[in-house]
Design a protein around this motif. Structure first.
Motif, PDB file in Angstrom:
ATOM      1  N   VAL A  77     -70.422-104.667   8.734  1.00  0.00           N
ATOM      2  CA  VAL A  77     -69.493-105.790   8.897  1.00  0.00           C
ATOM      3  C   VAL A  77     -69.584-106.668   7.666  1.00  0.00           C
ATOM      4  CG1 VAL A  77     -69.070-107.950  10.153  1.00  0.00           C
ATOM      5  CG2 VAL A  77     -69.493-105.842  11.419  1.00  0.00           C
ATOM      6  N   GLU A  78     -68.410-107.089   7.194  1.00  0.00           N
ATOM      7  CA  GLU A  78     -68.316-108.062   6.111  1.00  0.00           C
ATOM      8  C   GLU A  78     -67.425-109.189   6.607  1.00  0.00           C
ATOM      9  OE1 GLU A  78     -66.762-108.343   1.480  1.00  0.00           O
ATOM     10  OE2 GLU A  78     -66.674-106.440   2.549  1.00  0.00           O
ATOM     11  N   GLY A  79     -67.994-110.385   6.731  1.00  0.00           N
ATOM     12  CA  GLY A  79     -67.241-111.518   7.255  1.00  0.00           C
ATOM     13  C   GLY A  79     -66.977-112.558   6.189  1.00  0.00           C
ATOM     14  N   HIS A  80     -65.820-113.192   6.310  1.00  0.00           N
ATOM     15  CA  HIS A  80     -65.428-114.222   5.353  1.00  0.00           C
ATOM     16  C   HIS A  80     -65.958-115.587   5.774  1.00  0.00           C
ATOM     17  CE1 HIS A  80     -62.944-111.373   3.270  1.00  0.00           C
ATOM     18  NE2 HIS A  80     -62.428-111.000   4.418  1.00  0.00           N
ATOM     19  N   GLY A  81     -66.036-116.466   4.809  1.00  0.00           N
ATOM     20  CA  GLY A  81     -66.549-117.803   5.038  1.00  0.00           C
ATOM     21  C   GLY A  81     -65.601-118.673   5.839  1.00  0.00           C
ATOM     22  N   PHE A  82     -66.122-119.838   6.239  1.00  0.00           N
ATOM     23  CA  PHE A  82     -65.338-120.780   7.020  1.00  0.00           C
ATOM     24  C   PHE A  82     -65.998-122.151   6.962  1.00  0.00           C
ATOM     25  CE2 PHE A  82     -68.362-118.720   9.791  1.00  0.00           C
ATOM     26  CZ  PHE A  82     -68.915-119.759  10.505  1.00  0.00           C
ATOM     27  N   ALA A  83     -65.248-123.152   7.323  1.00  0.00           N
ATOM     28  CA  ALA A  83     -65.726-124.528   7.504  1.00  0.00           C
ATOM     29  C   ALA A  83     -66.342-125.146   6.250  1.00  0.00           C
ATOM     30  CB  ALA A  83     -66.721-124.610   8.663  1.00  0.00           C
ATOM     31  N   LEU A  84     -66.017-124.620   5.089  1.00  0.00           N
ATOM     32  CA  LEU A  84     -66.551-125.122   3.829  1.00  0.00           C
ATOM     33  C   LEU A  84     -68.077-125.162   3.809  1.00  0.00           C
ATOM     34  CD1 LEU A  84     -64.017-128.027   3.171  1.00  0.00           C
ATOM     35  CD2 LEU A  84     -63.950-125.707   2.264  1.00  0.00           C
ATOM     36  N   GLU A  85     -68.702-124.411   4.714  1.00  0.00           N
ATOM     37  CA  GLU A  85     -70.163-124.343   4.765  1.00  0.00           C
ATOM     38  C   GLU A  85     -70.659-122.920   4.559  1.00  0.00           C
ATOM     39  OE1 GLU A  85     -71.629-126.073   8.371  1.00  0.00           O
ATOM     40  OE2 GLU A  85     -70.333-127.816   8.150  1.00  0.00           O
ATOM     41  N   VAL A  86     -69.995-121.970   5.195  1.00  0.00           N
ATOM     42  CA  VAL A  86     -70.394-120.569   5.130  1.00  0.00           C
ATOM     43  C   VAL A  86     -69.529-119.863   4.100  1.00  0.00           C
ATOM     44  CG1 VAL A  86     -70.579-118.400   6.410  1.00  0.00           C
ATOM     45  CG2 VAL A  86     -71.123-120.576   7.542  1.00  0.00           C
ATOM     46  N   ASN A  87     -70.160-119.248   3.107  1.00  0.00           N
ATOM     47  CA  ASN A  87     -69.415-118.510   2.089  1.00  0.00           C
ATOM     48  C   ASN A  87     -68.977-117.158   2.643  1.00  0.00           C
ATOM     49  OD1 ASN A  87     -68.829-116.714  -0.114  1.00  0.00           O
ATOM     50  ND2 ASN A  87     -69.696-118.242  -1.485  1.00  0.00           N
ATOM     51  N   CYS A  88     -69.929-116.373   3.134  1.00  0.00           N
ATOM     52  CA  CYS A  88     -69.631-115.073   3.738  1.00  0.00           C
ATOM     53  C   CYS A  88     -70.876-114.575   4.453  1.00  0.00           C
ATOM     54  CB  CYS A  88     -69.164-114.053   2.706  1.00  0.00           C
ATOM     55  SG  CYS A  88     -70.386-113.666   1.442  1.00  0.00           S
ATOM     56  N   PHE A  89     -70.716-113.517   5.255  1.00  0.00           N
ATOM     57  CA  PHE A  89     -71.859-112.933   5.949  1.00  0.00           C
ATOM     58  C   PHE A  89     -71.658-111.433   6.072  1.00  0.00           C
ATOM     59  CE2 PHE A  89     -68.833-114.291   9.143  1.00  0.00           C
ATOM     60  CZ  PHE A  89     -68.732-113.192   9.989  1.00  0.00           C
ATOM     61  N   ASP A  90     -72.766-110.721   6.201  1.00  0.00           N
ATOM     62  CA  ASP A  90     -72.756-109.267   6.337  1.00  0.00           C
ATOM     63  C   ASP A  90     -73.730-108.860   7.431  1.00  0.00           C
ATOM     64  OD1 ASP A  90     -71.119-108.623   3.948  1.00  0.00           O
ATOM     65  OD2 ASP A  90     -72.825-109.438   2.859  1.00  0.00           O
ATOM     66  N   ILE A  91     -73.390-107.759   8.117  1.00  0.00           N
ATOM     67  CA  ILE A  91     -74.327-107.137   9.047  1.00  0.00           C
ATOM     68  C   ILE A  91     -74.611-105.741   8.515  1.00  0.00           C
ATOM     69  CG2 ILE A  91     -74.744-106.279  11.377  1.00  0.00           C
ATOM     70  CD1 ILE A  91     -72.899-108.436  12.424  1.00  0.00           C
ATOM     71  N   TYR A  92     -75.894-105.404   8.474  1.00  0.00           N
ATOM     72  CA  TYR A  92     -76.337-104.096   8.009  1.00  0.00           C
ATOM     73  C   TYR A  92     -77.000-103.338   9.153  1.00  0.00           C
ATOM     74  CZ  TYR A  92     -75.790-106.087   3.344  1.00  0.00           C
ATOM     75  OH  TYR A  92     -75.285-106.676   2.215  1.00  0.00           O
ATOM     76  N   HIS A  93     -76.703-102.055   9.249  1.00  0.00           N
ATOM     77  CA  HIS A  93     -77.427-101.167  10.163  1.00  0.00           C
ATOM     78  C   HIS A  93     -78.558-100.570   9.353  1.00  0.00           C
ATOM     79  CE1 HIS A  93     -77.566 -97.332  12.773  1.00  0.00           C
ATOM     80  NE2 HIS A  93     -78.379 -98.253  13.229  1.00  0.00           N
ATOM     81  N   CYS A  94     -79.771-100.844   9.764  1.00  0.00           N
ATOM     82  CA  CYS A  94     -80.974-100.433   9.033  1.00  0.00           C
ATOM     83  C   CYS A  94     -81.768 -99.427   9.867  1.00  0.00           C
ATOM     84  CB  CYS A  94     -81.822-101.669   8.730  1.00  0.00           C
ATOM     85  SG  CYS A  94     -80.976-102.887   7.695  1.00  0.00           S
ATOM     86  N   PRO A  95     -82.758 -98.776   9.276  1.00  0.00           N
ATOM     87  CA  PRO A  95     -83.528 -97.762  10.011  1.00  0.00           C
ATOM     88  C   PRO A  95     -84.161 -98.261  11.312  1.00  0.00           C
ATOM     89  CG  PRO A  95     -84.017 -97.628   7.680  1.00  0.00           C
ATOM     90  CD  PRO A  95     -83.171 -98.857   7.871  1.00  0.00           C
ATOM     91  N   ASN A  96     -84.579 -99.529  11.340  1.00  0.00           N
ATOM     92  CA  ASN A  96     -85.279-100.053  12.519  1.00  0.00           C
ATOM     93  C   ASN A  96     -84.525-101.160  13.226  1.00  0.00           C
ATOM     94  OD1 ASN A  96     -87.545 -98.334  12.057  1.00  0.00           O
ATOM     95  ND2 ASN A  96     -88.124 -99.700  10.384  1.00  0.00           N
ATOM     96  N   GLY A  97     -83.208-101.239  13.033  1.00  0.00           N
ATOM     97  CA  GLY A  97     -82.418-102.265  13.708  1.00  0.00           C
ATOM     98  C   GLY A  97     -81.276-102.758  12.852  1.00  0.00           C
ATOM     99  N   TYR A  98     -81.006-104.052  12.974  1.00  0.00           N
ATOM    100  CA  TYR A  98     -79.854-104.663  12.311  1.00  0.00           C
ATOM    101  C   TYR A  98     -80.276-105.928  11.576  1.00  0.00           C
ATOM    102  CZ  TYR A  98     -77.290-101.466  15.226  1.00  0.00           C
ATOM    103  OH  TYR A  98     -76.835-100.317  15.814  1.00  0.00           O
ATOM    104  N   LEU A  99     -79.541-106.231  10.518  1.00  0.00           N
ATOM    105  CA  LEU A  99     -79.799-107.416   9.705  1.00  0.00           C
ATOM    106  C   LEU A  99     -78.495-108.177   9.547  1.00  0.00           C
ATOM    107  CD1 LEU A  99     -81.854-108.871   7.695  1.00  0.00           C
ATOM    108  CD2 LEU A  99     -80.647-107.606   5.915  1.00  0.00           C
TER     109      LEU A  99
END
Length: 120
Positions: free
Chosen positions: A50-72
């Motif tokens: 997942v690649e998410g865009h920023g909002f509220a002039l506070e959050v620039n962007c966010f990502d979710i990664y599927h990793c070997p032992n869970g999620y980040l």
């Protein structure tokens, strides 16, 4: 390490900021292994789902990664330090987010991609 090329392919690469580097690295190591470090960037075993865009002039962007032992979930902030949280499941990862607005937006994107089922 070419951070832009890696990001285009959804590979696990995060640009670190001095005020949050240790917290982000700690979250990564909960679910993955750091495979390279180059200046202010770290590579790790994981695939961006997942690649998410920023909002509220506070959050620039966010990502979710599927990793070997869970999620980040990693968030680049416009105001304040960047942050990351990890968990064995997507629900656990999102519940740990210090900003639940990011978690709600991430959950919506996960639903759109059919990676989780919508709550009824």
């Amino acid at each position: 390490m070419d951070i832009i090329a890696a990001a285009r392919h959804g590979q696990g690469v995060i640009k670190l900021e001095d005020d949050s580097a240790e917290q982000v690295k700690q979250a990564i190591t909960e679910v993955s292994q750091i495979t390279a470090s180059d200046g202010h960037a770290v590579s790790f075993t994981g695939q961006r789902i997942v690649e998410g865009h920023g909002f509220a002039l506070e959050v620039n962007c966010f990502d979710i990664y599927h990793c070997p032992n869970g999620y980040l979930l990693h968030t680049y902030m416009d105001k304040g330090p960047n942050w990351a949280v990890a968990g064995q499941t997507l629900a656990e990862t999102l519940s740990r987010a210090p900003d639940q607005r990011v978690a709600r937006r991430a959950h919506g994107l996960l639903i759109q991609k059919n990676l989780v089922v919508a709550d009824h």
